[in-house]
Motif scaffolding. Structure first.
Motif, short mmCIF file in Angstrom:
data_model
loop_
_atom_site.label_atom_id
_atom_site.label_comp_id
_atom_site.label_asym_id
_atom_site.label_seq_id
_atom_site.Cartn_x
_atom_site.Cartn_y
_atom_site.Cartn_z
N GLY A 125 34.13 43.16 40.10
CA GLY A 125 33.03 43.11 41.06
C GLY A 125 32.29 41.79 41.02
O GLY A 125 31.27 41.64 41.68
N ILE A 174 36.59 39.60 40.57
CA ILE A 174 37.62 40.30 41.35
C ILE A 174 37.02 41.50 42.08
O ILE A 174 36.12 42.17 41.59
CB ILE A 174 38.79 40.80 40.44
CG1 ILE A 174 38.24 41.44 39.17
CG2 ILE A 174 39.75 39.67 40.14
CD1 ILE A 174 39.30 42.00 38.25
N ALA A 175 37.52 41.76 43.27
CA ALA A 175 37.11 42.94 44.02
C ALA A 175 38.34 43.47 44.73
O ALA A 175 39.35 42.78 44.86
CB ALA A 175 36.02 42.60 45.02
N MET A 176 38.24 44.72 45.20
CA MET A 176 39.43 45.35 45.75
C MET A 176 39.10 46.07 47.06
O MET A 176 38.03 46.62 47.23
CB MET A 176 39.94 46.36 44.71
CG MET A 176 41.21 47.03 45.10
SD MET A 176 42.13 47.31 43.58
CE MET A 176 43.16 48.65 44.06
#
Lengths: 302, 322
Positions: free
Chosen positions: B90, B93-95
């Motif tokens: 967060g 990296i985020a998804m």
């Protein structure tokens, strides 16, 4: 062609765009107030709350503890609205006083059981497996005791009092809440939005407080509302058996007990004590149903 | 400045399934260079999801990471403790998930979820709300301040995916992982969402790792492409090279099966015969040999090496013959 119809055929002038929050507010209001059941529950619970308030302020027509043996077993009259009991006490005043006990036990008892259940249940559901197993083992063991037996054990240990009943209520309903919360937590745990939160770096406490609990709260509140009637009858039952509220304290259970003993001479005693019991039961059950409709965000639009 | 946002080296992951060990990923290595879009293609069950969940270190419960290293912006993800890992998720990296309908909390309004996600930033609630509305407008949601108080079920799938992208905008990651972000959407919405992802990439400079079944999506959007088969990378390279002249027979077959590329009218859509094999023991043959139309005798005798050809890698015996 009327002048307000545009060439495209759509009636643009008359259609006032509804803004989202207006739609929301309107539908929420409808979901809350349209059902007569909601009104009935508000009415019944309002009467109950009013009784408790009157008792708190001492505004009853007679002192509920005043003995008047020469006046005993009076049928309902203008002087004594619901008659008098075997010791000549005014039944109406005693019922009004009893509502305080009923409300206290049901709200404090169920409220604390619900909070404890939320805490223990989320720990069991979201925490490590071994802790889950340990919690379930303890609760299942407690559940193998019949409620009455459990109540007798607790009363023997701490003596009959109003707080003992609250303790009995907590012990006997806790495992139900824990189980509900635990299963819901387990099923929520693997939902994509929880995974999404985890992938954004939310820790367990954040996930449980921000995402798990809001999802559990509505079924939990509904169950709690439906449990309150059971708890009120449990108090009445325990007092009836002599395990709960001790005479002379006014409670619906003690009044029921007196009524039962003299059922042949004074049936109104029994009726007088069961009427508030029934209406409180109905009131909370209806409230539970109304809450179920109201708290479900999917029903907002229907 | 590091050259890559993501480096995966020799990653092997197994699943323990009723005493049996299923080797889901074997010796996977890939890199996402800074400011680039990398695509992963492959059939269902070839280990794409396992790979991306391991980047977040959120694998299935029965997954065991056997060996390998995962570096996100130079940090070795597998050696971090849980708290350090949470700081990375967060932030770096985020998804974006496949199904936007389940990726948002159904009992909270989208506004409160989008405000909540900024908990790391020390700004007032009012500023957070302004950020949210700006992000919603950026992803093309009309009347953002009105829709702020709505629940996820009041939006369509495409809108929800836009909101998920707005979420990614708010956390400003350096690497965005998109797990089949358009699979649950219809074709027109798909294009809009892909355009948004590209816009996201352009405006924030973040890298994107995009997983998709759609070859045309990957070809359109990605700089580099990784072709996976049964837990291994069989071909990797610049997307115009890989799709322009596939070297691995599997890539070739995948392209022949892509409905968008079929020119002639046919009664049946082409498909690759057979299914992805489940690998339970270290194999002595090429994993694709049973479905490969170009297989030679050497394919069933020896595991092919990974050969480098003109800036791309191919894992096939046929290359070495040349």
């Amino acid at each position: 062609m009327p002048h307000w119809i545009h060439a495209s055929g759509t009636n643009c002038k008359l259609v006032k765009p509804l803004i989202a929050h207006q739609i929301n507010a309107r539908h929420r209001q409808r979901a809350r107030l349209a059902d007569p059941v909601v009104w009935l529950s508000i009415f019944l619970l309002g009467v109950l709350a009013l009784c408790a308030l009157i008792a708190l302020l001492g505004l009853v027509p007679h002192d509920p503890y005043e003995l008047n043996v020469s006046n005993r077993f009076q049928p309902p009259s203008w002087e004594h609205w619901l008659g008098t009991d075997n010791l000549g006490r005014d039944t109406f005043s005693r019922i009004v006083y009893g509502s305080r006990v009923a409300l206290y036990i049901s709200l404090v008892g169920v409220g604390s059981a619900m909070c404890l259940g939320l805490l223990i249940g989320t720990i069991a559901g979201y925490g490590p497996r071994w802790l889950d197993n340990a919690i379930l083992f303890v609760l299942d063991s407690a559940r193998t005791f019949p409620t009455i037996l459990l109540a007798m054990i607790i009363v023997t240990i701490s003596g009959p009092s109003i707080n003992t009943i609250v303790a009995i209520v907590i012990v006997s309903t806790l495992s139900g809440y824990v189980r509900l919360v635990r299963t819901q937590t387990l099923s929520l745990k693997n939902r994509v939005f929880i995974q999404a939160e985890r992938s954004l770096g939310a820790g367990p406490i954040r996930i449980v407080s921000q995402h798990v609990i809001p999802n559990i709260l509505s079924p939990l509140l509904i169950i709690a509302c439906m449990d309150i009637p059971t708890v009120i009858t449990l108090e009445a039952g325990l007092s009836f058996l002599g395990l709960g509220i001790r005479p002379p304290t006014a409670s619906w259970g003690t009044t029921l007990q007196d009524g039962y003993a003299f059922i042949r001479n004074t049936p109104w005693l029994l009726v007088a004590a069961s009427l508030p019991l029934i209406s409180a039961t109905l009131g909370f059950t209806f409230l539970g149903e109304a809450l179920r409709d109201w708290l479900d965000p999917n029903l907002v639009n229907k | 400045m590091l050259a890559n946002n993501l480096d995966i080296e020799g990653l092997s992951i197994s699943f323990s399934n009723e005493g049996e060990e299923l080797m889901a990923l074997r010796q996977v290595s890939l890199s996402v260079p800074r400011h680039s879009i990398v695509g992963i293609v492959g059939e269902s069950g070839c280990g794409k999801s396992t790979l991306i969940s391991s980047i977040f270190r959120l694998p299935m419960e029965n997954a065991i990471i056997k060996c390998g290293r995962i570096h996100v912006n130079g940090t070795d993800v597998l050696t971090l403790d849980e708290e350090e890992m949470n700081r990375l998720r967060g932030k770096e990296i985020a998804m974006i998930f496949q199904d936007p309908f389940t990726a948002l909390n159904p009992v909270l309004t989208i506004g409160s979820q989008l405000i909540d996600i900024q908990y790391r930033q020390a700004i007032s609630r009012k500023e957070k709300k302004q950020n949210v509305i700006a992000a919603l407008q950026q992803v093309g949601i009309d009347r953002a301040s009105d829709r702020f108080n709505q629940y996820p079920h009041q939006f369509s799938g495409g809108m929800l995916q836009r909101i998920c992208i707005a979420m990614a905008l708010l956390v400003k990651p350096t690497l965005l992982v998109a797990d089949e972000p358009t699979t649950a959407l219809d074709a027109t919405t798909e294009l809009q969402i892909l355009a948004l992802i590209r816009e996201f990439h352009r405006s924030t400079g973040a890298s994107v790792l995009l997983v998709s079944h759609h070859l045309s999506v990957i070809a359109e959007l990605c700089d580099r492409v990784v072709v996976m088969y049964a837990g291994e990378i069989v071909e990797e390279g610049l997307s115009q090279d890989v799709f322009g002249a596939p070297l691995h027979p599997y890539t070739n077959l995948l392209m022949q099966c892509d409905p968008a590329r079929i020119k002639e009218k046919a009664r049946h859509l082409p498909s690759i015969p057979g299914t992805v094999s489940r690998v339970v023991k270290t194999s002595t043959e090429c994993i694709f040999v049973h479905r490969c139309p170009q297989a030679v005798s050497r394919c069933s005798e020896l595991v092919p090496e990974t050969y480098s050809v003109e800036g791309r890698t191919v894992k096939c015996h046929l290359i070495s013959n040349e």
